[in-house]
Design a protein around this motif. Structure first.
Motif, PDB file in Angstrom:
ATOM      1  N   ALA B 147       0.828  -1.208   0.000  1.00 45.22           N
ATOM      2  CA  ALA B 147       0.000   0.000   0.000  1.00 45.22           C
ATOM      3  C   ALA B 147       0.863   1.260   0.000  1.00 45.22           C
ATOM      4  O   ALA B 147       0.641   2.182  -0.781  1.00 45.22           O
ATOM      5  CB  ALA B 147      -0.932  -0.001   1.206  1.00 45.22           C
ATOM      6  N   HIS B 148       1.863   1.308   0.866  1.00 51.19           N
ATOM      7  CA  HIS B 148       2.671   2.525   0.955  1.00 51.19           C
ATOM      8  C   HIS B 148       3.583   2.685  -0.262  1.00 51.19           C
ATOM      9  O   HIS B 148       3.742   3.789  -0.787  1.00 51.19           O
ATOM     10  CB  HIS B 148       3.444   2.561   2.279  1.00 51.19           C
ATOM     11  N   VAL B 149       4.181   1.590  -0.693  1.00 49.92           N
ATOM     12  CA  VAL B 149       5.032   1.660  -1.888  1.00 49.92           C
ATOM     13  C   VAL B 149       4.173   1.987  -3.120  1.00 49.92           C
ATOM     14  O   VAL B 149       4.546   2.819  -3.952  1.00 49.92           O
ATOM     15  CB  VAL B 149       5.803   0.334  -2.096  1.00 49.92           C
ATOM     16  N   GLY B 150       3.010   1.350  -3.223  1.00 49.46           N
ATOM     17  CA  GLY B 150       2.123   1.616  -4.353  1.00 49.46           C
ATOM     18  C   GLY B 150       1.694   3.076  -4.404  1.00 49.46           C
ATOM     19  O   GLY B 150       1.760   3.722  -5.443  1.00 49.46           O
ATOM     20  N   TRP B 151       1.299   3.598  -3.259  1.00 47.17           N
ATOM     21  CA  TRP B 151       0.850   4.988  -3.223  1.00 47.17           C
ATOM     22  C   TRP B 151       1.967   5.952  -3.606  1.00 47.17           C
ATOM     23  O   TRP B 151       1.771   6.904  -4.358  1.00 47.17           O
ATOM     24  CB  TRP B 151       0.269   5.349  -1.849  1.00 47.17           C
ATOM     25  N   ILE B 152       3.178   5.695  -3.096  1.00 44.93           N
ATOM     26  CA  ILE B 152       4.296   6.583  -3.406  1.00 44.93           C
ATOM     27  C   ILE B 152       4.640   6.534  -4.892  1.00 44.93           C
ATOM     28  O   ILE B 152       4.985   7.545  -5.505  1.00 44.93           O
ATOM     29  CB  ILE B 152       5.504   6.217  -2.509  1.00 44.93           C
ATOM     30  N   THR B 153       4.503   5.368  -5.482  1.00 44.85           N
ATOM     31  CA  THR B 153       4.807   5.221  -6.904  1.00 44.85           C
ATOM     32  C   THR B 153       3.744   5.936  -7.745  1.00 44.85           C
ATOM     33  O   THR B 153       4.049   6.600  -8.742  1.00 44.85           O
ATOM     34  CB  THR B 153       4.917   3.731  -7.272  1.00 44.85           C
ATOM     35  N   PHE B 154       2.494   5.838  -7.315  1.00 43.55           N
ATOM     36  CA  PHE B 154       1.410   6.563  -7.991  1.00 43.55           C
ATOM     37  C   PHE B 154       1.622   8.080  -7.892  1.00 43.55           C
ATOM     38  O   PHE B 154       1.481   8.822  -8.867  1.00 43.55           O
ATOM     39  CB  PHE B 154       0.066   6.176  -7.351  1.00 43.55           C
ATOM     40  N   HIS B 155       1.966   8.537  -6.722  1.00 43.68           N
ATOM     41  CA  HIS B 155       2.215   9.953  -6.460  1.00 43.68           C
ATOM     42  C   HIS B 155       3.347  10.463  -7.356  1.00 43.68           C
ATOM     43  O   HIS B 155       3.281  11.545  -7.941  1.00 43.68           O
ATOM     44  CB  HIS B 155       2.587  10.104  -4.979  1.00 43.68           C
ATOM     45  N   HIS B 156       4.381   9.641  -7.473  1.00 44.95           N
ATOM     46  CA  HIS B 156       5.528   9.934  -8.329  1.00 44.95           C
ATOM     47  C   HIS B 156       5.068  10.055  -9.793  1.00 44.95           C
ATOM     48  O   HIS B 156       5.447  10.998 -10.500  1.00 44.95           O
ATOM     49  CB  HIS B 156       6.531   8.787  -8.145  1.00 44.95           C
ATOM     50  N   ALA B 157       4.243   9.110 -10.236  1.00 52.14           N
ATOM     51  CA  ALA B 157       3.739   9.134 -11.618  1.00 52.14           C
ATOM     52  C   ALA B 157       2.889  10.377 -11.859  1.00 52.14           C
ATOM     53  O   ALA B 157       2.997  11.018 -12.912  1.00 52.14           O
ATOM     54  CB  ALA B 157       2.917   7.876 -11.895  1.00 52.14           C
ATOM     55  N   ALA B 158       2.058  10.739 -10.891  1.00 53.81           N
ATOM     56  CA  ALA B 158       1.197  11.921 -11.039  1.00 53.81           C
ATOM     57  C   ALA B 158       2.047  13.190 -11.142  1.00 53.81           C
ATOM     58  O   ALA B 158       1.757  14.084 -11.937  1.00 53.81           O
ATOM     59  CB  ALA B 158       0.215  12.021  -9.867  1.00 53.81           C
ATOM     60  N   GLY B 159       3.126  13.248 -10.362  1.00 49.36           N
ATOM     61  CA  GLY B 159       4.035  14.395 -10.431  1.00 49.36           C
ATOM     62  C   GLY B 159       4.699  14.489 -11.804  1.00 49.36           C
ATOM     63  O   GLY B 159       4.824  15.576 -12.382  1.00 49.36           O
ATOM     64  N   ALA B 160       5.116  13.340 -12.348  1.00 46.49           N
ATOM     65  CA  ALA B 160       5.755  13.309 -13.670  1.00 46.49           C
ATOM     66  C   ALA B 160       4.759  13.734 -14.751  1.00 46.49           C
ATOM     67  O   ALA B 160       5.115  14.433 -15.705  1.00 46.49           O
ATOM     68  CB  ALA B 160       6.288  11.902 -13.954  1.00 46.49           C
ATOM     69  N   TRP B 161       3.507  13.324 -14.581  1.00 49.45           N
ATOM     70  CA  TRP B 161       2.461  13.675 -15.551  1.00 49.45           C
ATOM     71  C   TRP B 161       2.192  15.183 -15.548  1.00 49.45           C
ATOM     72  O   TRP B 161       1.994  15.804 -16.596  1.00 49.45           O
ATOM     73  CB  TRP B 161       1.189  12.881 -15.217  1.00 49.45           C
ATOM     74  N   ILE B 162       2.227  15.772 -14.342  1.00 50.71           N
ATOM     75  CA  ILE B 162       2.028  17.220 -14.234  1.00 50.71           C
ATOM     76  C   ILE B 162       3.167  17.952 -14.947  1.00 50.71           C
ATOM     77  O   ILE B 162       2.967  18.956 -15.625  1.00 50.71           O
ATOM     78  CB  ILE B 162       1.961  17.648 -12.738  1.00 50.71           C
ATOM     79  N   GLU B 163       4.376  17.408 -14.817  1.00 47.75           N
ATOM     80  CA  GLU B 163       5.533  18.056 -15.445  1.00 47.75           C
ATOM     81  C   GLU B 163       5.590  17.819 -16.948  1.00 47.75           C
ATOM     82  O   GLU B 163       6.082  18.650 -17.697  1.00 47.75           O
ATOM     83  CB  GLU B 163       6.832  17.538 -14.818  1.00 47.75           C
ATOM     84  N   GLU B 164       5.115  16.653 -17.366  1.00 52.06           N
ATOM     85  CA  GLU B 164       5.214  16.318 -18.793  1.00 52.06           C
ATOM     86  C   GLU B 164       3.843  15.868 -19.296  1.00 52.06           C
ATOM     87  O   GLU B 164       3.506  14.682 -19.279  1.00 52.06           O
ATOM     88  CB  GLU B 164       6.248  15.195 -18.986  1.00 52.06           C
ATOM     89  N   SER B 165       3.074  16.836 -19.758  1.00 54.68           N
ATOM     90  CA  SER B 165       1.675  16.572 -20.060  1.00 54.68           C
ATOM     91  C   SER B 165       1.480  15.959 -21.446  1.00 54.68           C
ATOM     92  O   SER B 165       0.366  15.598 -21.821  1.00 54.68           O
ATOM     93  CB  SER B 165       0.879  17.874 -19.972  1.00 54.68           C
ATOM     94  N   SER B 166       2.569  15.847 -22.221  1.00 52.27           N
ATOM     95  CA  SER B 166       2.413  15.304 -23.572  1.00 52.27           C
ATOM     96  C   SER B 166       2.063  13.818 -23.542  1.00 52.27           C
ATOM     97  O   SER B 166       1.559  13.273 -24.511  1.00 52.27           O
ATOM     98  CB  SER B 166       3.689  15.529 -24.384  1.00 52.27           C
ATOM     99  N   ARG B 167       2.324  13.159 -22.414  1.00 54.49           N
ATOM    100  CA  ARG B 167       1.929  11.763 -22.287  1.00 54.49           C
ATOM    101  C   ARG B 167       0.807  11.632 -21.273  1.00 54.49           C
ATOM    102  O   ARG B 167       0.686  12.441 -20.358  1.00 54.49           O
ATOM    103  CB  ARG B 167       3.133  10.914 -21.874  1.00 54.49           C
TER     104      ARG B 167
END
Lengths: 189, 189
Positions: B147-167
């Motif tokens: 749960a904690h690792v999954g959430w942190i990885t999701f949070h990381h992905a959401a941050g990357a998506w905010i920075e790079e919206s082309s994907r």
């Protein structure tokens, strides 16, 4: 009165921990902590900015130890393996400090204000480890993910070690990272 | 004056976000947020307990969505895969909300008080996901770590998506969990 500043600091930490366990964090004042430690309240504030920080004194040292270990790791070691080695090394110190570490974690778990501070420290630790990995040439993306996942896995292992002391922190670390490998390998199907 | 309570709530969130970006969080008062939203300060406090919480309104909904997805996942699916599916489903809503999500994350990153609240919410989210996995029969140990690792990885992905919206967020999610697999597979040597 304790003679040295270092001795006063240690007694304040011990006194705070005892009082938080006996009465709860919210019901304890800095004046009471100082009184139990045999120092003045002014001395308390010379050492700590508030009654939360008194339980987080070791974090700065731990962070410095971990980032130094990351910097000193052999070239070419994979990022998460670099962190595991750093955690093992830091584990030596943590194991020696168990009589303080164990009640400390229990008090934090039971106190929302302390949990919030603990979570902020965890995020800061993740950021510091990510910076240390980047300095080794790990890409931003992998450094950030490895650091936060690594720290959370270490934190998980430390919690398990507190609950089950019959095994060493190293064994719990191995188990936690083996669990992480198994959980991750099951994805992407 | 906005007509419905829901409309007032939405306008308060938008007004708060604008003001935090323009002046900074610390320099903004609840009275100013209410004025910009065209409602009274009393209305503000009918909707939100403080000026931090106004940016975290979606968290309870997201948590409920995610835990429901975890509960509804097919039997026998590995724990982290259960979470990835839940994140993908929640991603649909998050992507639709990008015009709000993007500046919101930027303001949180720049404001210590908001970062602390965000970290507390992340820990609560991890605990909720762990409970949902346990309810599926996952052991305590694996449920908590996943749960904690999954959430942190999701949070990381959401941050990357905010920075790079082309994907898309899905692509960032795939990449983050692929990175997690690769990082973990390199350990234990």
């Amino acid at each position: 009165m304790p003679r040295s500043g270092e001795e006063a600091r240690r007694r304040l930490q011990q006194a705070a921990l005892e009082l938080y366990r006996e009465r709860g964090f919210d019901q304890t004042t800095t004046a009471e902590i100082a009184a139990r430690a045999g120092v003045t309240e002014r001395t308390f504030f010379r050492h700590f900015p508030d009654k939360r920080e008194v339980l987080f004194d070791g974090e700065a040292t731990l962070r410095a130890d971990l980032t130094a270990s990351v910097a000193d790791a052999p070239d070419g070691l994979p990022p998460l393996e670099v962190l595991i080695r750093a955690f093992r090394k830091a584990g030596r110190i943590i194991e020696g400090n168990r009589p303080f570490a164990e009640p400390r974690l229990a008090v934090i778990a039971a106190t929302p204000a302390l949990r919030e501070r603990d979570q902020a420290k965890a995020a800061a630790m993740g950021d510091a480890l990510a910076a240390a990995l980047r300095a080794r040439g790990v890409t931003d993306r992998l450094a950030e993910l490895a650091a936060h996942v690594g720290w959370i896995t270490f934190h998980h292992a430390a919690g398990a070690w507190i609950e089950e002391s019959s095994r060493s922190l190293d064994e719990h670390l191995d188990e936690a990272f083996a669990d992480l490998r198994a959980l991750s390998a099951e994805t992407g199907g």
